[in-house]
Scaffold this active site. Structure first.
Site, short mmCIF file in Angstrom:
data_model
loop_
_atom_site.label_atom_id
_atom_site.label_comp_id
_atom_site.label_asym_id
_atom_site.label_seq_id
_atom_site.Cartn_x
_atom_site.Cartn_y
_atom_site.Cartn_z
N GLY A 1 3.59 9.30 0.63
CA GLY A 1 4.60 9.08 1.64
C GLY A 1 6.16 9.32 0.91
CE1 TYR B 1 5.73 0.17 10.01
CE2 TYR B 1 7.62 -0.31 11.02
CZ TYR B 1 7.11 0.08 9.79
OH TYR B 1 7.74 0.40 8.70
CB SER C 1 2.42 1.38 6.81
OG SER C 1 2.51 1.02 8.21
CG ASP D 1 -1.25 9.04 0.94
OD1 ASP D 1 0.35 8.43 0.66
OD2 ASP D 1 -1.53 8.96 2.12
CG ASN D 2 -5.03 7.86 4.98
OD1 ASN D 2 -4.15 7.91 4.77
ND2 ASN D 2 -5.79 7.22 6.00
CE LYS E 1 4.91 -1.80 7.06
NZ LYS E 1 4.55 -1.46 5.69
CE1 TYR F 1 -5.63 -12.48 0.79
CE2 TYR F 1 -6.49 -12.35 -1.37
CZ TYR F 1 -6.73 -12.16 -0.08
OH TYR F 1 -8.13 -11.63 0.59
CB VAL G 1 9.57 5.12 0.56
CG1 VAL G 1 10.44 4.08 -0.53
CG2 VAL G 1 10.57 5.02 1.78
CB THR H 1 2.08 9.53 8.15
OG1 THR H 1 2.00 8.22 7.27
CG2 THR H 1 1.52 9.19 9.57
#
Ligand code: UDP
Length: 313
Positions: free
Chosen positions: A10, A145, A75, A31-32, A149, A159, A12, A35
């Site tokens: 992505g 979104y 994301s 990464d897939n 988040k 966690y 960033v 985007t």
């Protein structure tokens, strides 16, 4: 350190990989390409401390060997992208975050998630401070979104509290720079693309809504400092210089010397009216603040977009 980065292709994410490698770390990049873009990591092919794995982090996966730190950045992040992929956006913030946290737990590694100023929704407190809980429409078009988040932040804290994972949460405000997609719909590439082509610049609504734009090298510097810090609660990262979208459009017209006119279009539903990060906490905890002025950051970004336009032409 050996660091796993999700969302590495992505905008960033790819700059974060560059910074981690510059600092001498090894990077396992995931990464897939939903985007992200292969081109963003092309310059790292063959780097001795860089490995790329095409991986959808919603699916079960393992990373061989020791891992010291997990940086979870995957994301969709532009409104256009997450409106097009609402379910993938909810999945990556929930299931994807869970898988990345499980990886950190299994490897005894640190964990950092990149969250967002969208956690504040259409904010009623201005500027936004981390202790503000936000004004989010849970069923509006942006909720896929915002809520994903917010869930990712909640899961991260769970966690940390339940398993003692050393976690960090960055709330990223509007960020711009090279490697943004020209057509990702966000205001910086949209205006630059329109200005460079001499096409009308599309201001949504009255243009009196505000944003504050942070250059990507500043953002990555903030993230790099945060990932080794003991602060567990969210930290805002962004540039506090706030302006209206109309002022921003005028700024781009001046700096590109375009003849583009400004046209007004409908304001998208739930578009936040004002946004400016309060970065007192980042200053205190990280000794960080943005250094790159808008004019300079935009010059680099324009040069990048001109390069793409030249390549395409
Ligand atoms: N915007 C605009 N014209 C465009 C794209 C965006 O006026 O072509 C506005 C948008 O309505 C919002 C602001 O610019 O008020 C920033 O939008 P962006 O999509 O970059 O990110 P957001 O801050 O909304 O997540």
């Amino acid at each position: 350190m050996r660091i796993v980065v999700s969302g590495a292709a992505g905008f960033v994410g790819s700059h974060m990989c560059d910074r981690l490698l510059e600092e001498g770390h090894s990077v396992v990049a995931l990464d897939n390409y939903l985007t992200g873009a292969r081109a963003n990591l092309a310059h790292l092919a063959g780097h001795p401390r860089f490995v790329f794995v095409a991986q959808d982090i919603i699916a079960s996966f393992t990373v061989e060997g020791a891992v010291d730190c997990v940086v979870h950045m995957a994301s969709p992040a532009s409104p256009k992208d997450y409106l097009e992929h609402p379910i993938e956006t909810l999945d990556v913030g929930s299931l994807g975050t869970r898988r990345m946290l499980e990886l950190a737990l299994a490897k005894n590694a640190r964990f950092m998630v990149t969250s967002t100023s969208e956690c504040y929704g259409d904010p009623l407190v201005h500027p936004q401070v981390e202790t503000y809980w936000g004004n989010v429409n849970p069923v509006g078009p942006r909720s896929c979104y915002d809520e994903s988040k917010r869930f990712a932040e909640a899961l991260t804290m769970a966690y940390h509290r339940k398993h003692g994972v050393p976690t960090n949460i960055a709330r990223i405000f509007n960020t711009y720079g090279p490697r943004m997609k020209l057509n990702d719909g966000r205001v910086v590439p949209a205006f630059l693309d329109q200005a460079l082509r001499g096409e009308p610049m599309t201001v949504f609504g009255s243009g009196l809504q505000t944003r504050s734009f942070c250059y990507v090298s500043d953002m990555v510097d903030g993230l790099y400092r945060l990932m080794s810090c003991e602060e567990r609660y969210p930290v805002n990262l962004g540039n506090p210089r706030e302006m209206t979208i109309l002022e921003f459009a005028e700024h781009i017209r001046r700096m590109t010397g375009t003849q583009s006119e400004i046209v007004f279009q409908a304001l998208p539903e739930d578009d936040p009216k004002q946004r400016q990060p309060d970065i007192a906490k980042a200053r205190a905890v990280l000794g960080w603040e943005p250094r790159v002025p808008l004019e300079e950051g935009l010059r680099h970004t324009v040069a990048y977009f001109r390069g793409i336009a030249d390549t395409v032409a």
